[in-house]
Each structure stands twice: as structure tokens, then as C-alpha cells.
Scaffold this motif. Sequence first.
Motif, PDB file in Angstrom:
ATOM      1  N   ALA A  85       1.160  -0.837   0.281  1.00  0.00           N
ATOM      2  CA  ALA A  85       0.279   0.036   0.100  1.00  0.00           C
ATOM      3  C   ALA A  85       0.740   1.372  -0.062  1.00  0.00           C
ATOM      4  O   ALA A  85       0.544   2.148  -0.373  1.00  0.00           O
ATOM      5  N   ASP A  86       1.727   1.215   0.730  1.00  0.00           N
ATOM      6  CA  ASP A  86       2.818   1.907   0.324  1.00  0.00           C
ATOM      7  C   ASP A  86       3.363   2.547  -0.775  1.00  0.00           C
ATOM      8  O   ASP A  86       3.694   3.685  -1.482  1.00  0.00           O
ATOM      9  N   LYS A  87       3.660   1.388  -1.794  1.00  0.00           N
ATOM     10  CA  LYS A  87       4.179   1.691  -3.109  1.00  0.00           C
ATOM     11  C   LYS A  87       3.232   2.972  -3.726  1.00  0.00           C
ATOM     12  O   LYS A  87       3.059   3.539  -4.543  1.00  0.00           O
ATOM     13  N   TYR A  88       1.379   2.543  -3.102  1.00  0.00           N
ATOM     14  CA  TYR A  88       0.546   2.866  -4.394  1.00  0.00           C
ATOM     15  C   TYR A  88       0.332   4.547  -3.751  1.00  0.00           C
ATOM     16  O   TYR A  88       0.418   5.339  -4.974  1.00  0.00           O
ATOM     17  N   ASN A  89       1.307   4.570  -2.264  1.00  0.00           N
ATOM     18  CA  ASN A  89       0.680   6.105  -1.891  1.00  0.00           C
ATOM     19  C   ASN A  89       1.755   6.787  -2.403  1.00  0.00           C
ATOM     20  O   ASN A  89       2.131   8.597  -2.481  1.00  0.00           O
ATOM     21  N   GLU A  90       3.142   6.032  -2.720  1.00  0.00           N
ATOM     22  CA  GLU A  90       4.370   7.074  -2.846  1.00  0.00           C
ATOM     23  C   GLU A  90       4.397   7.505  -3.856  1.00  0.00           C
ATOM     24  O   GLU A  90       5.095   8.104  -4.664  1.00  0.00           O
ATOM     25  N   GLN A  91       3.083   6.940  -5.041  1.00  0.00           N
ATOM     26  CA  GLN A  91       2.941   7.506  -6.089  1.00  0.00           C
ATOM     27  C   GLN A  91       1.847   8.454  -6.224  1.00  0.00           C
ATOM     28  O   GLN A  91       1.643   9.366  -7.678  1.00  0.00           O
ATOM     29  N   PHE A  92       0.816   8.155  -5.302  1.00  0.00           N
ATOM     30  CA  PHE A  92      -1.042   8.549  -5.880  1.00  0.00           C
ATOM     31  C   PHE A  92      -1.016   9.001  -4.617  1.00  0.00           C
ATOM     32  O   PHE A  92      -2.214   9.854  -5.494  1.00  0.00           O
ATOM     33  N   THR A  93      -0.244   9.444  -3.875  1.00  0.00           N
ATOM     34  CA  THR A  93      -0.841  10.172  -2.240  1.00  0.00           C
ATOM     35  C   THR A  93      -0.026  11.811  -1.904  1.00  0.00           C
ATOM     36  O   THR A  93      -0.688  12.880  -1.785  1.00  0.00           O
ATOM     37  N   CYS A  94       1.047  11.259  -2.439  1.00  0.00           N
ATOM     38  CA  CYS A  94       2.329  11.964  -1.529  1.00  0.00           C
ATOM     39  C   CYS A  94       3.344  11.898  -2.837  1.00  0.00           C
ATOM     40  O   CYS A  94       4.638  11.269  -1.952  1.00  0.00           O
ATOM     41  N   ARG A  95       4.035  12.168  -3.825  1.00  0.00           N
ATOM     42  CA  ARG A  95       5.125  11.984  -4.137  1.00  0.00           C
ATOM     43  C   ARG A  95       6.589  12.798  -4.111  1.00  0.00           C
ATOM     44  O   ARG A  95       7.011  12.085  -4.138  1.00  0.00           O
ATOM     45  N   LEU A  96       6.437  13.051  -3.275  1.00  0.00           N
ATOM     46  CA  LEU A  96       7.637  13.877  -2.303  1.00  0.00           C
ATOM     47  C   LEU A  96       8.891  12.774  -1.684  1.00  0.00           C
ATOM     48  O   LEU A  96       8.298  12.099  -0.517  1.00  0.00           O
TER      49      LEU A  96
ATOM     50  N   GLY B 184       4.512  17.795   7.899  1.00  0.00           N
ATOM     51  CA  GLY B 184       3.095  17.551   8.033  1.00  0.00           C
ATOM     52  C   GLY B 184       2.171  16.153   7.950  1.00  0.00           C
ATOM     53  O   GLY B 184       1.929  15.822   8.764  1.00  0.00           O
ATOM     54  N   PHE B 185       3.040  16.175   6.460  1.00  0.00           N
ATOM     55  CA  PHE B 185       2.165  14.507   6.245  1.00  0.00           C
ATOM     56  C   PHE B 185       2.497  13.452   6.687  1.00  0.00           C
ATOM     57  O   PHE B 185       1.661  13.234   7.019  1.00  0.00           O
ATOM     58  N   VAL B 186       3.602  13.273   7.028  1.00  0.00           N
ATOM     59  CA  VAL B 186       3.837  12.422   8.318  1.00  0.00           C
ATOM     60  C   VAL B 186       3.335  12.688   9.545  1.00  0.00           C
ATOM     61  O   VAL B 186       2.407  11.674   9.939  1.00  0.00           O
TER      62      VAL B 186
ATOM     63  N   HIS C 296      -2.247  13.578  -4.487  1.00  0.00           N
ATOM     64  CA  HIS C 296      -3.141  13.922  -3.169  1.00  0.00           C
ATOM     65  C   HIS C 296      -2.801  14.604  -2.378  1.00  0.00           C
ATOM     66  O   HIS C 296      -3.652  15.418  -2.494  1.00  0.00           O
ATOM     67  N   THR C 297      -1.444  15.119  -2.536  1.00  0.00           N
ATOM     68  CA  THR C 297      -1.279  16.198  -2.131  1.00  0.00           C
ATOM     69  C   THR C 297      -0.542  17.549  -2.768  1.00  0.00           C
ATOM     70  O   THR C 297       0.176  18.319  -2.211  1.00  0.00           O
ATOM     71  N   PRO C 298      -1.165  18.516  -3.516  1.00  0.00           N
ATOM     72  CA  PRO C 298      -0.735  19.508  -4.270  1.00  0.00           C
ATOM     73  C   PRO C 298       0.063  20.958  -2.855  1.00  0.00           C
ATOM     74  O   PRO C 298       1.066  21.202  -3.744  1.00  0.00           O
TER      75      PRO C 298
END
Length: 160
Positions: free
Chosen positions: A41-52, A58-60, A139-141
Motif C-alpha cells: 500500500a505504501d507503494k501506491y501512496n508513494e505514487q498517488f498520495t504524496c510523491r515527495l 506535516g504529511f508524516v 493527492h497533496t498539491p
Amino acid sequence: MQDWVESVNRLKSLLPQDVQETLDKHEAAGTVEDPEYQAAADKYNEQFTCRLTPLPEGFVEDNEWMANNSTVYHTMNGPTEFFITGSIKTFDVVSDLHGINVPTLLTNGKWDGAQDTVVKKFFWNIPKVKWVQFAEASHTPHYEETRRYMDTVGTFLTEM
């Protein structure tokens, strides 16, 4: 939510095959708490939730708060952005959007789960609406394109 589910599953299909298989295996088995599932799921999040990289502080912090008490998120949504099992699984607000009668700013990122297929119904149905997509964001512009995002919101607020 149906549009969201279709959108995030299209994005999920862009992940490496082994990651998709891991996600599918654990979702079918109901073992979404398994560390192997969480890593996938982290692999998804790395691409599509926050790519930084590294992730913004703040995200953490937000994710740590949610991990400490995920009751609301899991009850409403489910275990991940793409495996929706919660109470909002069948939620559909589209028929009520025409009733929003204030200026509305819609934003999404190119790599966002809220792909254009999701956002367009809001754009089409809210009378006073502006839509801005962030080409380098997921998802986090507000983190990924902070200056442009803040300028966009600031301009919207001063012009409304």
C-alpha cells in the motif's frame, strides 16, 4: 465514491505486477493489517498520495495521528485509498451538487486518486466553480506544488 474507486483502481493497475498481486491477495484474504500488505500500500501512496521524498513533516504527522487512531477513517473509508469497505463505499453526492451556490474551487493533481473522471462531475454540476489541476502533484498539491497551490487559493479567495 464509485468514480473514486474506479479512478484509484486504474492508478493501482499502474503499479508493478508483484505489488498489485500482493494487494489483491491480502484484500481477498482479509489480511490488510499484514505488514506485507502495508508495504505494498505504501507503494501506491508513494505514487498517488504524496510523491515527495522525503515526505513533508506535516504529511508524516497527519499519518501518525491517523495510525494512532484510525477508527473514523477505517469506519468511513476502509483500510486504504483503493480498498473501500467503509460506510462511504456507496456514497454519491452528485445529485446534490447543483445546490452549492457559493464560489467553489476544485483542485486535483495529475497523479491524484481524484482523477479528472472524478472531478469533472463536480465541475459540471456546481454552478460557480473553478477547477485547477496540478501537473506535478498527486493527492497533496499543497505539499508538492506549494507555491502554485497557495497562489491559486489566494487568487481564488481575493477574486470571489
